[in-house]
Design a protein around this motif. Structure first.
Motif, PDB file in Angstrom:
ATOM      1  N   ARG A   1      68.278 -29.548  38.907  1.00  0.00           N
ATOM      2  CA  ARG A   1      67.522 -28.450  39.812  1.00  0.00           C
ATOM      3  C   ARG A   1      67.538 -27.274  38.962  1.00  0.00           C
ATOM      4  N   THR A   2      66.408 -26.453  38.315  1.00  0.00           N
ATOM      5  CA  THR A   2      66.490 -25.588  37.537  1.00  0.00           C
ATOM      6  C   THR A   2      65.589 -24.336  38.249  1.00  0.00           C
ATOM      7  N   PRO A   3      65.795 -23.170  37.572  1.00  0.00           N
ATOM      8  CA  PRO A   3      65.157 -21.711  38.233  1.00  0.00           C
ATOM      9  C   PRO A   3      63.605 -21.996  38.397  1.00  0.00           C
ATOM     10  N   SER A   4      63.060 -21.095  39.215  1.00  0.00           N
ATOM     11  CA  SER A   4      61.609 -20.977  39.339  1.00  0.00           C
ATOM     12  C   SER A   4      60.945 -20.661  37.947  1.00  0.00           C
ATOM     13  N   MET A   5      59.618 -21.038  37.877  1.00  0.00           N
ATOM     14  CA  MET A   5      58.896 -20.748  36.536  1.00  0.00           C
ATOM     15  C   MET A   5      58.770 -19.290  36.357  1.00  0.00           C
ATOM     16  N   LEU A   6      59.128 -18.509  37.527  1.00  0.00           N
ATOM     17  CA  LEU A   6      59.012 -16.917  37.372  1.00  0.00           C
ATOM     18  C   LEU A   6      60.095 -16.509  36.375  1.00  0.00           C
ATOM     19  N   GLU A   7      61.194 -17.203  36.478  1.00  0.00           N
ATOM     20  CA  GLU A   7      62.298 -16.655  35.760  1.00  0.00           C
ATOM     21  C   GLU A   7      62.296 -16.826  34.106  1.00  0.00           C
ATOM     22  N   HIS A   8      62.824 -16.041  33.532  1.00  0.00           N
ATOM     23  CA  HIS A   8      62.848 -16.099  32.008  1.00  0.00           C
ATOM     24  C   HIS A   8      63.659 -17.689  31.511  1.00  0.00           C
ATOM     25  N   ASP A   9      64.443 -17.811  32.139  1.00  0.00           N
ATOM     26  CA  ASP A   9      65.266 -19.362  31.700  1.00  0.00           C
ATOM     27  C   ASP A   9      64.163 -20.445  31.710  1.00  0.00           C
TER      28      ASP A   9
ATOM     29  N   ALA B   1      39.931 -19.934  32.472  1.00  0.00           N
ATOM     30  CA  ALA B   1      39.829 -19.564  33.954  1.00  0.00           C
ATOM     31  C   ALA B   1      41.003 -20.086  34.715  1.00  0.00           C
ATOM     32  N   ASN B   2      41.442 -21.244  34.367  1.00  0.00           N
ATOM     33  CA  ASN B   2      42.678 -22.040  34.984  1.00  0.00           C
ATOM     34  C   ASN B   2      43.745 -20.944  34.690  1.00  0.00           C
ATOM     35  N   SER B   3      43.920 -20.481  33.555  1.00  0.00           N
ATOM     36  CA  SER B   3      45.112 -19.764  33.119  1.00  0.00           C
ATOM     37  C   SER B   3      45.209 -18.283  33.942  1.00  0.00           C
ATOM     38  N   LEU B   4      44.000 -17.855  34.123  1.00  0.00           N
ATOM     39  CA  LEU B   4      44.027 -16.430  34.599  1.00  0.00           C
ATOM     40  C   LEU B   4      44.174 -16.762  36.133  1.00  0.00           C
ATOM     41  N   ALA B   5      43.657 -17.714  36.876  1.00  0.00           N
ATOM     42  CA  ALA B   5      44.108 -17.932  38.298  1.00  0.00           C
ATOM     43  C   ALA B   5      45.588 -18.255  38.327  1.00  0.00           C
ATOM     44  N   ASN B   6      45.991 -19.068  37.536  1.00  0.00           N
ATOM     45  CA  ASN B   6      47.399 -19.204  37.584  1.00  0.00           C
ATOM     46  C   ASN B   6      48.625 -18.193  37.509  1.00  0.00           C
ATOM     47  N   TYR B   7      47.988 -17.347  36.576  1.00  0.00           N
ATOM     48  CA  TYR B   7      48.819 -16.069  36.200  1.00  0.00           C
ATOM     49  C   TYR B   7      48.693 -15.128  37.265  1.00  0.00           C
ATOM     50  N   TYR B   8      47.822 -14.901  37.864  1.00  0.00           N
ATOM     51  CA  TYR B   8      47.437 -13.939  39.104  1.00  0.00           C
ATOM     52  C   TYR B   8      48.032 -14.504  40.185  1.00  0.00           C
ATOM     53  N   THR B   9      47.867 -15.797  40.661  1.00  0.00           N
ATOM     54  CA  THR B   9      48.587 -16.561  41.816  1.00  0.00           C
ATOM     55  C   THR B   9      50.088 -16.362  41.935  1.00  0.00           C
ATOM     56  N   PHE B  10      50.571 -16.913  40.873  1.00  0.00           N
ATOM     57  CA  PHE B  10      52.220 -16.848  40.778  1.00  0.00           C
ATOM     58  C   PHE B  10      52.936 -15.935  40.323  1.00  0.00           C
ATOM     59  N   TYR B  11      52.328 -15.174  39.426  1.00  0.00           N
ATOM     60  CA  TYR B  11      53.237 -14.098  38.484  1.00  0.00           C
ATOM     61  C   TYR B  11      52.714 -12.628  39.113  1.00  0.00           C
ATOM     62  N   GLY B  12      51.383 -12.644  39.578  1.00  0.00           N
ATOM     63  CA  GLY B  12      51.085 -11.243  40.069  1.00  0.00           C
ATOM     64  C   GLY B  12      50.403 -10.511  38.800  1.00  0.00           C
ATOM     65  N   ASP B  13      50.495 -11.095  37.789  1.00  0.00           N
ATOM     66  CA  ASP B  13      50.085 -10.282  36.415  1.00  0.00           C
ATOM     67  C   ASP B  13      49.302 -11.326  35.622  1.00  0.00           C
ATOM     68  N   THR B  14      47.939 -10.990  35.870  1.00  0.00           N
ATOM     69  CA  THR B  14      46.829 -11.644  35.211  1.00  0.00           C
ATOM     70  C   THR B  14      46.967 -11.662  33.502  1.00  0.00           C
ATOM     71  N   ASP B  15      47.384 -10.152  33.245  1.00  0.00           N
ATOM     72  CA  ASP B  15      47.576 -10.055  31.950  1.00  0.00           C
ATOM     73  C   ASP B  15      48.414 -10.985  31.021  1.00  0.00           C
ATOM     74  N   LEU B  16      49.415 -11.656  31.784  1.00  0.00           N
ATOM     75  CA  LEU B  16      50.180 -12.571  31.041  1.00  0.00           C
ATOM     76  C   LEU B  16      49.849 -13.583  30.257  1.00  0.00           C
ATOM     77  N   ILE B  17      48.283 -13.841  30.268  1.00  0.00           N
ATOM     78  CA  ILE B  17      47.501 -14.686  29.534  1.00  0.00           C
ATOM     79  C   ILE B  17      47.696 -14.084  28.399  1.00  0.00           C
ATOM     80  N   ASN B  18      47.752 -12.829  28.056  1.00  0.00           N
ATOM     81  CA  ASN B  18      47.934 -12.070  26.638  1.00  0.00           C
ATOM     82  C   ASN B  18      49.453 -11.991  26.209  1.00  0.00           C
ATOM     83  N   LYS B  19      50.441 -11.992  27.337  1.00  0.00           N
ATOM     84  CA  LYS B  19      51.796 -11.659  26.882  1.00  0.00           C
ATOM     85  C   LYS B  19      52.578 -12.827  26.737  1.00  0.00           C
ATOM     86  N   GLU B  20      52.176 -14.050  27.348  1.00  0.00           N
ATOM     87  CA  GLU B  20      53.221 -15.164  27.542  1.00  0.00           C
ATOM     88  C   GLU B  20      53.590 -15.780  26.124  1.00  0.00           C
TER      89      GLU B  20
END
Length: 438
Positions: free
Chosen positions: A271-279, A383-402
């Motif tokens: 069992r590991t951390p949420s996908m929201l965490e850096h690890d 489209a799928n990536s944009l929806a995911n980054y907003y829904t889970f991370y609250g940061d749609t621009d993560l598509i350009n930063k991940e």
């Protein structure tokens, strides 16, 4: 002919899209809470209309599992203005395609159309959100569809219950403990009112992200969105699950018997951390080191060199609340499962005590760069990536930063994260076995 033409357009869009580095988008909220994301790409006359609802299997009543996946099917039944059974006919007759999928954390619906049909896609998704018809006929019909899917994909599929076997042992309190497809007994026992209440609670604009991507005229699309979605009433606030698990401090030993297999499998799940965490990003890289391709450590050792395993894999299953890091192997030549456990553990200990080589690290960085490009090589993927980054991370621009997050992970971090999470006293060791006396 229309499907062939659309497929060709998607391939073209993918080719040109793969050259792009920056994904430009615009986002805003309607007064009813619907989050809108627009991405313009003129490389091919294709448009994707999609809606991601922040509801999945984890949002279900423990006595009514399977509802989220059931709704993936049910909301294609028909609406106030779309006759029952006509959804797919309407889409295909206009040269389009559509689908949906469900996870423990969200449900995603989408249409792909020639761009001159963007309004049709928006109207259909607004109908799904505002005017779905949820009646006993539709429930009974989709109940049979879901049962058949479960028989084909789970009950009669070799290793089809693997995820179920892992989840029910790895999680004891969090709703990740049940399978996304849920229980057929729970669906049979549910009343029509329960289905209607589930829809009213979760499939509302303030629990959704609408993405329109492709060859669009943004001012016109904004007007369409306002016309079709602006009048949909806001729902009650959706409160997400907040269930915690106690740390695993001693290896959990378990067995699961599957009548559909001839060869056993050994599974180790942490069992590991949420996908929201850096690890979680670091764990992605660790899984790549261990089992991505024939040159990976576990494949080379267990399959190629020692001929101990027929197949081997290491998978980081990142989810919104927790992750599951899983290694698995199917033995070859009657190799004892204990021997495979020992060999896998040896490779993990190497990661915990030694830095990976500079050459291996450079290869790892190239793999993630290629994966990023591939994932965003089509308008549908974006489209799928944009929806995911907003829904889970609250940061749609993560598509350009991940990608930069992966680039900045160090060899030292890989060693430390492996040391932190991948220890025998923190895991489930599951022997997934052929059914006794078969």
């Amino acid at each position: 002919m229309k499907k062939t033409f659309l497929s060709t357009l998607l391939v073209c869009a993918g080719f040109f899209g793969s050259q792009a580095q920056q994904v430009d988008f615009e986002e805003y909220d309607l007064p009813n809470g619907l989050h809108v994301i627009l991405h313009e790409d003129k490389t091919a006359p294709v448009v994707i209309t999609s809606v991601m609802y922040h509801v999945g299997a984890k949002n279900e009543n423990p006595e009514r599992t399977g509802f989220a996946h059931f709704f993936e099917h049910l909301l294609f039944e028909g609406t106030k203005n779309i006759e029952r059974g006509k959804w797919f006919e309407i889409v295909s007759s206009q040269g389009g395609s559509n689908n949906a999928n469900t996870t423990d954390d969200r449900t995603y619906y989408y249409e792909v159309f020639p761009s001159n049909n963007v309004e049709l896609g928006l109207w259909m998704e607004s109908e799904r959100m505002y005017h779905p018809i949820i009646n006993q006929i539709g429930v009974d019909t989709q109940n049979e569809v879901v049962k058949e899917e479960k028989r084909l994909r789970v009950d009669n599929q070799p290793y089809g219950n693997l995820l179920k076997a892992v989840k029910e042992k790895l999680f004891t309190n969090h709703p990740y403990r049940w399978a996304t497809i849920g229980s057929m007994e729970h669906l049979d026992a549910a009343t029509l009112q329960e289905f209607q209440d589930f829809n009213k609670k979760y499939y509302v604009p303030n629990n959704a992200a609408l993405v329109v991507a492709g060859d669009i005229d943004k001012p016109k699309v904004k007007k369409m969105i306002e016309d079709y979605f602006g009048g949909i009433p806001k729902g009650a606030e959706v409160v997400q699950v907040d269930a915690k698990e106690q740390p695993i401090t001693k290896q959990i030993d378990a067995k699961y018997y599957d009548p559909n297999i001839q060869l056993p499998m050994i599974v180790h799940a942490y069992r590991t951390p949420s996908m929201l965490e850096h690890d979680a990003y670091v764990l992605d890289m660790i899984s790549t080191i261990l089992s991505d391709g024939k040159s990976s450590r576990l494949y080379k050792k267990l399959v190629d060199d020692k001929k101990m395993a027929l197949q081997v894999a290491a998978i980081n299953l990142s989810q919104e609340d927790y992750g599951s890091y899983v290694t698995l192997a199917i033995p070859l030549n009657n190799t004892p499962l204990e021997d495979i456990t020992r060999e896998i553990d040896e490779e993990i200990v190497k990661l915990q005590t030694e830095l990976i080589s500079e050459r291996e690290f450079e290869k790892l960085q190239n793999i993630y760069k290629n994966q990023f490009v591939t994932r965003n090589a089509t308008v549908a993927g974006i489209a799928n990536s944009l929806a995911n980054y907003y829904t889970f991370y609250g940061d749609t621009d993560l598509i350009n930063k991940e990608l930069d997050i992966y680039k900045n992970i160090t060899r030292e971090e890989i060693r430390e994260v492996a040391k932190k999470y991948l220890n025998p006293n923190q895991r489930l060791r599951l022997e997934y076995l052929p059914e006794k006396n078969q």
